[in-house]
Design a protein around this motif. Structure first.
Motif, short mmCIF file in Angstrom:
data_model
loop_
_atom_site.label_atom_id
_atom_site.label_comp_id
_atom_site.label_asym_id
_atom_site.label_seq_id
_atom_site.Cartn_x
_atom_site.Cartn_y
_atom_site.Cartn_z
N GLY A 191 14.09 30.40 7.25
CA GLY A 191 14.21 29.76 8.56
C GLY A 191 15.65 29.36 8.84
O GLY A 191 16.56 29.61 8.05
N SER A 192 15.85 28.70 9.96
CA SER A 192 17.19 28.25 10.34
C SER A 192 17.41 26.81 9.88
O SER A 192 16.45 26.03 9.74
CB SER A 192 17.38 28.35 11.85
N ILE A 202 25.82 18.76 0.37
CA ILE A 202 25.35 19.26 1.66
C ILE A 202 23.86 18.99 1.77
O ILE A 202 23.09 19.30 0.85
CB ILE A 202 25.59 20.78 1.80
N VAL A 203 23.44 18.44 2.89
CA VAL A 203 22.03 18.30 3.20
C VAL A 203 21.73 19.24 4.36
O VAL A 203 22.22 19.04 5.47
CB VAL A 203 21.67 16.86 3.58
N ALA A 204 20.97 20.30 4.08
CA ALA A 204 20.60 21.30 5.09
C ALA A 204 19.19 21.00 5.56
O ALA A 204 18.23 21.12 4.79
CB ALA A 204 20.72 22.70 4.52
N GLY A 225 10.88 25.45 6.72
CA GLY A 225 11.42 25.61 5.38
C GLY A 225 11.61 24.28 4.68
O GLY A 225 11.45 23.20 5.26
N PRO A 226 11.98 24.33 3.42
CA PRO A 226 12.21 23.09 2.67
C PRO A 226 13.54 22.45 3.04
O PRO A 226 14.45 23.13 3.52
CB PRO A 226 12.23 23.57 1.22
N LEU A 227 13.64 21.16 2.82
CA LEU A 227 14.92 20.47 2.91
C LEU A 227 15.73 20.90 1.69
O LEU A 227 15.25 20.82 0.56
CB LEU A 227 14.72 18.96 2.91
N GLN A 254 13.05 12.69 -1.89
CA GLN A 254 11.84 11.96 -1.51
C GLN A 254 10.99 12.83 -0.58
O GLN A 254 11.52 13.55 0.27
CB GLN A 254 12.19 10.65 -0.78
N GLY A 255 9.68 12.75 -0.75
CA GLY A 255 8.79 13.49 0.11
C GLY A 255 8.61 14.93 -0.34
O GLY A 255 9.27 15.41 -1.26
N PRO A 256 7.71 15.65 0.33
CA PRO A 256 7.44 17.04 -0.07
C PRO A 256 8.54 17.99 0.39
O PRO A 256 9.35 17.68 1.25
CB PRO A 256 6.12 17.34 0.64
N ASP A 257 8.54 19.18 -0.21
CA ASP A 257 9.42 20.28 0.21
C ASP A 257 10.89 19.92 0.18
O ASP A 257 11.63 20.14 1.14
CB ASP A 257 9.04 20.77 1.61
N VAL A 258 11.34 19.38 -0.93
CA VAL A 258 12.77 19.12 -1.13
C VAL A 258 13.25 19.99 -2.29
O VAL A 258 12.62 20.02 -3.35
CB VAL A 258 13.06 17.64 -1.44
N VAL A 259 14.34 20.69 -2.07
CA VAL A 259 14.98 21.47 -3.13
C VAL A 259 16.42 20.98 -3.24
O VAL A 259 17.16 20.96 -2.26
CB VAL A 259 14.96 22.98 -2.82
#
Length: 343
Positions: free
Chosen positions: A213-214, A230-232, A238-240, A269-274
């Protein structure tokens, strides 16, 4: 007639033997034993602090923070010292018990270090077979573009990476790597944050597959103190994704290093973090920065709510720096962390 004269026997006295040799007095023996006991206790406490500084809450305090990061090297040094202590015990009769005790302590210290490393994993082979849900993440601190774009791109393409964290990598190199990857069929998009253009170390880049994703990297999204992260943020599903770079815990940067780790823990913190990159920290330094488990399946976390992929993949003790040392002797300061995906 036999001569029955009797010669008087020599009387033994407490005088010193020729050459100055003689037994220590009672008081001297007591002092020696007391000093030996003090040394043994001091060595025992030091070894305990070195093997598990978390007992004293000193895992992020110098010099224990630096010492605990090199468990393999510490075990090797302890074994060598134990061998020397054993030789001294054999050669120095008066100090035999003292040197034997020290050697036993050093061997126990080395054994505990090896057990800790074995528990965290030295193989790193559990993720070799990808599945449909696999996300391939690569992290490489390039030391200011040192390998060059061609070499970086070669590794990215070989790994078929979908997320690439590149601390100390400039925008120009990251875009070059992304272009080479796209030419090879990997649709990577480059993002870079630089605190200044004077030092390449103050740039951090991140490559993300467009298949995820973007993404948007907002101004001020990076919050590590000396070197940028960097925080994308995904605009779709998509995941953070975070490319992390905490400063090294040198004496002048120790406070910044601790604040960097605390800030990175707050992002996990939270789901979907890489989160991937150079943390300049091992899982020992993450102690106290864990968060509540994000789901029932997560029995423990490592940093924030994230779990360390190396530890989960039986490679959490494989050293990543310095690269010229065997992996057993290096320190695992580069990590890939993640929280479970959302429901």
């Amino acid at each position: 007639m036999l001569d029955r004269r009797v010669r008087p026997a020599r009387r033994l006295t407490g005088r010193a033997l020729p050459g100055g040799a003689g037994r220590l007095g009672y008081g001297e023996r007591v002092i020696r034993r007391a000093l030996a006991a003090v040394v043994v206790l001091a060595v025992s406490g030091t070894l305990l602090a070195l093997v598990w500084p978390q007992v004293f809450g000193l895992e992020r305090t110098s010099p224990l923070a630096q010492a605990v990061s090199l468990r393999g090297a510490a075990a090797l040094v302890a074994v060598v010292a134990a061998v020397l202590g054993t030789l001294l015990a054999l050669l120095v009769r008066s100090g035999r018990r003292f040197f034997a005790v020290l050697s036993a302590l050093l061997l126990a210290f080395a054994g505990v270090q090896v057990a800790v490393l074995a528990g965290r994993g030295l193989a790193g082979s559990s993720f070799e077979t990808p599945s449909a849900a696999t996300l391939t993440v690569l992290s490489w601190n390039t030391l200011g573009d040192a390998p060059g774009a061609e070499r970086i791109a070669q590794l990215v393409i070989e790994a078929q990476a979908e997320v690439v964290a590149l601390p100390e990598t400039t925008r120009a190199t990251a875009e070059d790597v992304a272009a080479r990857a796209r030419a090879a069929g990997l649709p990577l998009v480059a993002y870079t944050v630089a605190y200044d253009e004077v030092s390449k170390a103050r740039s951090t880049s991140l490559l993300i597959s467009s298949a995820l994703g973007s993404y948007v990297v907002g101004a001020g999204a990076s919050n590590t103190s000396v070197l940028p992260s960097i925080v994308a943020v995904p605009t779709g599903g998509g995941p953070l994704i975070i490319s992390a770079h905490a400063v090294a815990p040198t004496p002048s940067n120790a406070a910044d290093w601790r604040s960097d780790l605390a800030w990175l823990a707050a992002q996990c913190q939270g789901p979907d973090v890489v989160m991937a990159g150079d943390f300049n920290a091992t899982v020992d330094h993450f102690t106290g920065l864990e968060g509540p488990a994000p789901d029932a399946a997560a029995t423990r976390t490592d940093l924030g709510q994230c779990r360390d992929a190396g530890r989960l993949g039986s490679g959490g003790a494989v050293g990543t720096w310095p690269t010229w040392l065997p992996p057993f002797l290096g320190t695992p300061i580069d990590h890939v962390l993640a929280t479970p995906p959302g429901g």
